[in-house]
Each structure stands twice: as C-alpha cells, then as structure tokens.
Write a protein that holds these residues in place. Structure first.
Motif, PDB file in Angstrom:
ATOM      1  N   GLU A  22      -9.449  -0.577 -13.392  1.00 25.28           N
ATOM      2  CA  GLU A  22     -10.633  -1.199 -14.011  1.00 25.28           C
ATOM      3  C   GLU A  22     -10.470  -1.362 -15.518  1.00 25.28           C
ATOM      4  N   ARG A  23      -9.688  -0.476 -16.125  1.00 21.90           N
ATOM      5  CA  ARG A  23      -9.547  -0.606 -17.588  1.00 21.90           C
ATOM      6  C   ARG A  23      -8.200  -1.198 -17.978  1.00 21.90           C
ATOM      7  N   GLY A  24      -7.495  -1.748 -16.969  1.00 23.62           N
ATOM      8  CA  GLY A  24      -6.290  -2.511 -17.271  1.00 23.62           C
ATOM      9  C   GLY A  24      -5.007  -1.714 -17.251  1.00 23.62           C
ATOM     10  N   ASP A  25      -5.064  -0.466 -16.816  1.00 20.97           N
ATOM     11  CA  ASP A  25      -3.841   0.322 -16.675  1.00 20.97           C
ATOM     12  C   ASP A  25      -3.196   0.044 -15.318  1.00 20.97           C
ATOM     13  N   GLN A  26      -1.916   0.359 -15.205  1.00 21.70           N
ATOM     14  CA  GLN A  26      -1.196   0.145 -13.947  1.00 21.70           C
ATOM     15  C   GLN A  26      -0.994   1.490 -13.254  1.00 21.70           C
ATOM     16  N   ALA A  27      -1.610   1.643 -12.098  1.00 18.03           N
ATOM     17  CA  ALA A  27      -1.403   2.857 -11.308  1.00 18.03           C
ATOM     18  C   ALA A  27      -0.395   2.558 -10.205  1.00 18.03           C
ATOM     19  N   VAL A  28       0.441   3.546  -9.921  1.00 19.85           N
ATOM     20  CA  VAL A  28       1.425   3.435  -8.842  1.00 19.85           C
ATOM     21  C   VAL A  28       1.198   4.634  -7.924  1.00 19.85           C
ATOM     22  N   GLY A  29       0.828   4.392  -6.686  1.00 18.41           N
ATOM     23  CA  GLY A  29       0.578   5.485  -5.753  1.00 18.41           C
ATOM     24  C   GLY A  29       1.779   5.716  -4.850  1.00 18.41           C
ATOM     25  N   LEU A  30       2.274   6.965  -4.864  1.00 18.81           N
ATOM     26  CA  LEU A  30       3.360   7.327  -3.932  1.00 18.81           C
ATOM     27  C   LEU A  30       2.704   7.840  -2.654  1.00 18.81           C
ATOM     28  N   VAL A  31       2.958   7.152  -1.528  1.00 21.65           N
ATOM     29  CA  VAL A  31       2.312   7.529  -0.268  1.00 21.65           C
ATOM     30  C   VAL A  31       3.349   7.942   0.761  1.00 21.65           C
ATOM     31  N   ARG A  32       2.950   8.861   1.608  1.00 21.17           N
ATOM     32  CA  ARG A  32       3.856   9.365   2.640  1.00 21.17           C
ATOM     33  C   ARG A  32       3.882   8.415   3.830  1.00 21.17           C
ATOM     34  N   ASN A  33       2.725   7.855   4.144  1.00 21.15           N
ATOM     35  CA  ASN A  33       2.558   7.096   5.382  1.00 21.15           C
ATOM     36  C   ASN A  33       2.499   5.598   5.074  1.00 21.15           C
ATOM     37  N   PRO A  34       3.424   4.795   5.606  1.00 24.44           N
ATOM     38  CA  PRO A  34       3.412   3.355   5.302  1.00 24.44           C
ATOM     39  C   PRO A  34       2.083   2.695   5.673  1.00 24.44           C
ATOM     40  N   ALA A  35       1.350   3.273   6.632  1.00 24.61           N
ATOM     41  CA  ALA A  35       0.058   2.688   7.023  1.00 24.61           C
ATOM     42  C   ALA A  35      -0.982   2.803   5.910  1.00 24.61           C
ATOM     43  N   HIS A  36      -0.701   3.604   4.874  1.00 28.91           N
ATOM     44  CA  HIS A  36      -1.655   3.793   3.783  1.00 28.91           C
ATOM     45  C   HIS A  36      -1.453   2.813   2.623  1.00 28.91           C
ATOM     46  N   VAL A  37      -0.397   2.018   2.715  1.00 31.62           N
ATOM     47  CA  VAL A  37      -0.073   1.107   1.604  1.00 31.62           C
ATOM     48  C   VAL A  37      -1.234   0.151   1.318  1.00 31.62           C
ATOM     49  N   ALA A  38      -1.825  -0.409   2.374  1.00 30.41           N
ATOM     50  CA  ALA A  38      -2.867  -1.432   2.180  1.00 30.41           C
ATOM     51  C   ALA A  38      -4.064  -0.862   1.415  1.00 30.41           C
ATOM     52  N   GLU A  39      -4.455   0.382   1.732  1.00 29.53           N
ATOM     53  CA  GLU A  39      -5.632   0.953   1.047  1.00 29.53           C
ATOM     54  C   GLU A  39      -5.338   1.243  -0.424  1.00 29.53           C
ATOM     55  N   VAL A  40      -4.104   1.611  -0.704  1.00 32.92           N
ATOM     56  CA  VAL A  40      -3.744   1.849  -2.115  1.00 32.92           C
ATOM     57  C   VAL A  40      -3.749   0.514  -2.866  1.00 32.92           C
ATOM     58  N   ARG A  41      -3.229  -0.524  -2.228  1.00 34.02           N
ATOM     59  CA  ARG A  41      -3.272  -1.849  -2.873  1.00 34.02           C
ATOM     60  C   ARG A  41      -4.707  -2.322  -3.062  1.00 34.02           C
TER      61      ARG A  41
END
Ligand SMILES: NC(=O)c1ccc[n+]([C@@H]2O[C@H](COP(=O)([O-])OP(=O)(O)OC[C@H]3O[C@@H](n4cnc5c(N)ncnc54)[C@H](OP(=O)(O)O)[C@@H]3O)[C@@H](O)[C@H]2O)c1
Length: 218
Positions: A22-41
């Motif tokens: 929201e404030r223009g920073d770039q977050a990168v989420g490391l996820v264990r489960n490939p099924a979780h990629v969509a929610e992080v995006r």
C-alpha cells in the motif's frame, strides 16, 4: 524498500505484505506450498516457493540478494509436534539469518514469542516447551550475529481488527493479547526505524499509537 518475508503465507505475513504494498514497498513472500502463491500475489507481493526445511543457505542467499530487509514470520503452527518446532521455529530462522549474512542484508526482524528467553511455565506440555526452547534458541542465534536485528515477541495473537494502540517495550511486559494486524503495523514501523536494532521487544495491546511507541524506543 524490498522486504523478503519468510513464511509469506502466514497470517501476519499476508497483513504485512499488504501494508508494504500500500505504501509502495516491494514485499516478497517465501512460501512452502505452491498452492499459496496466488494468495500472496493477491496481497500485492511477489511469491517464491521455498520450503525452509528443505533448502540450503546458499539457495536462500540467492533469494535475499538485493533485498533491504528480511522478516522471519514463519512458524510450525499449532498442529505441529516437537520436531517441527525445532526445524521451523529455530532451524528456519537460523538458515534465514545465515542467508541474510551471506547476501549482505543487514536488517532482520524476527517474530519470536512472549515466553521466549525463560524456562517454560511449570506444567507446560512438551510441545509448548519445545516451542519456547526453539524460539529462545533462534533469538540467541540471532543476537550473536553481525546483523541489524530486532527481536519482536508478541503476546497471544488474535484475528481482531487492528486498533493501532499497543504496549511495546523490552521485557518484561505483562502477558496479554495483540491483533495480528497490529503486529504487522509494528513490523513496518520497526523496518522504518533502524534505531531499534539490537533490541528485544515484547508487544501486547495497549494505549500508545504504533509510531509513538517505536519512536520512544530510540
Ligand atoms: N499464535 C500465537 O498466539 C503466537 C504468539 C506469539 C508469537 N507467535 C509467532 O508468530 C509468528 C507468526 O504467526 P502467524 O499466526 O502469522 O503464523 P501462521 O499463520 O501459522 O504462519 C506461519 C507460516 O509459516 C509457514 N511455514 C511453516 N513451515 C515452513 C517452511 N518449512 N518453509 C516456509 N514456510 C513455512 C507456514 O506455511 P504452511 O501454511 O505451508 O505451513 C505459514 O504460512 C510465528 O512464528 C508464531 O510462532 C504466535
């Protein structure tokens, strides 16, 4: 700011990713489960599949290179047993800190837990004792490193809406609860305030606005 968050699909992590985006920073989420990629995006973060119990410091170093900060927000979770308290709550934090050092990312915020740093309460079950031992070992490991670390020990987490009002101080802080949304807001404020490095902080709900509480620590 580019911030890599270990345990990127966790409840605090998703809230943190949204705040950063929201404030223009770039977050990168490391996820264990490939099924979780969509929610992080969907939280406007980059998602990278990375099982921290099945990778190497070298591989994680590649993922951290170029980041400005790292947040350890992973946890084995309530349904897990003794071995995963050690492999995630301690082991994954140690691996992430190794990789941060190798990648030259100095700023490291670790989510620990109130109760760490002292023996588990008398009568605790073995899983709780293993959790507290793992969090304590992860903290001790981080304090020994040449990184700009901050250790954040929240009290009991809730999914209530954030209030923006907290009590944040070096231990001991009386036990209490805190919404995950307020934990995420505190992490953003800690990332913005390098003067909080080398501090161990306990966090519960209180009556200080987040920005003021963090400013008062420096
Ligand atoms: N619950 C409490 O009251 C409380 C109080 C104080 C502190 N804490 C701590 O606060 C932190 C965050 O809490 P939270 O509620 O946001 O946690 P959460 O929702 O349980 O999220 C933890 C995340 O860690 C991930 N994870 C587990 N093993 C992993 C691995 N090998 N590699 C990569 N990611 C992995 C999980 O992924 P999967 O979904 O794939 O398992 C999950 O997304 C945790 O460290 C927790 O111990 C909790």
């Amino acid at each position: 700011m580019r911030v890599v968050i270990a345990g990127g699909h966790g409840k605090i992590a998703l809230l943190l990713e949204r705040l950063l985006a929201e404030r223009g920073d770039q977050a990168v989420g490391l996820v264990r489960n490939p099924a979780h990629v969509a929610e992080v995006r969907a939280a406007d973060a980059e998602a990278v599949v990375c099982d921290l119990e099945a990778t190497s410091a070298g591989a994680v170093t590649v993922l951290l290179t170029g980041a400005d900060a790292v947040v350890f927000a992973a946890g084995a979770g309530p349904g897990s047993g003794v071995p995963r308290k050690d492999s995630v709550d301690r082991g994954a934090s140690v691996l992430l800190a190794d990789a941060a050092g190798q990648a030259g990312v100095r700023r490291f915020v670790q989510i620990s837990s109130m109760g760490a740093g002292q023996p588990p309460r008398t009568g605790s079950d073995e899983t709780w004792a293993a959790y507290i031992a793992a969090k304590t070992a992860a903290e001790d490991d981080l304090r020994g490193r040449d990184l700009d670390w901050t250790i954040l020990r929240p009290g009991r987490l809730t999914d209530d809406p954030g209030t923006g009002l907290i009590r944040l101080a070096p231990p001991p802080v009386p036990a209490g609860a805190v919404p995950r949304a307020d934990v995420a807001a505190v992490i953003v404020a800690l990332l913005d305030e390098p003067g909080t490095r080398h501090q161990t902080l306990e966090l519960v709900s209180g009556d200080s606005p987040v920005a003021a509480a963090v400013r008062d620590l420096t």
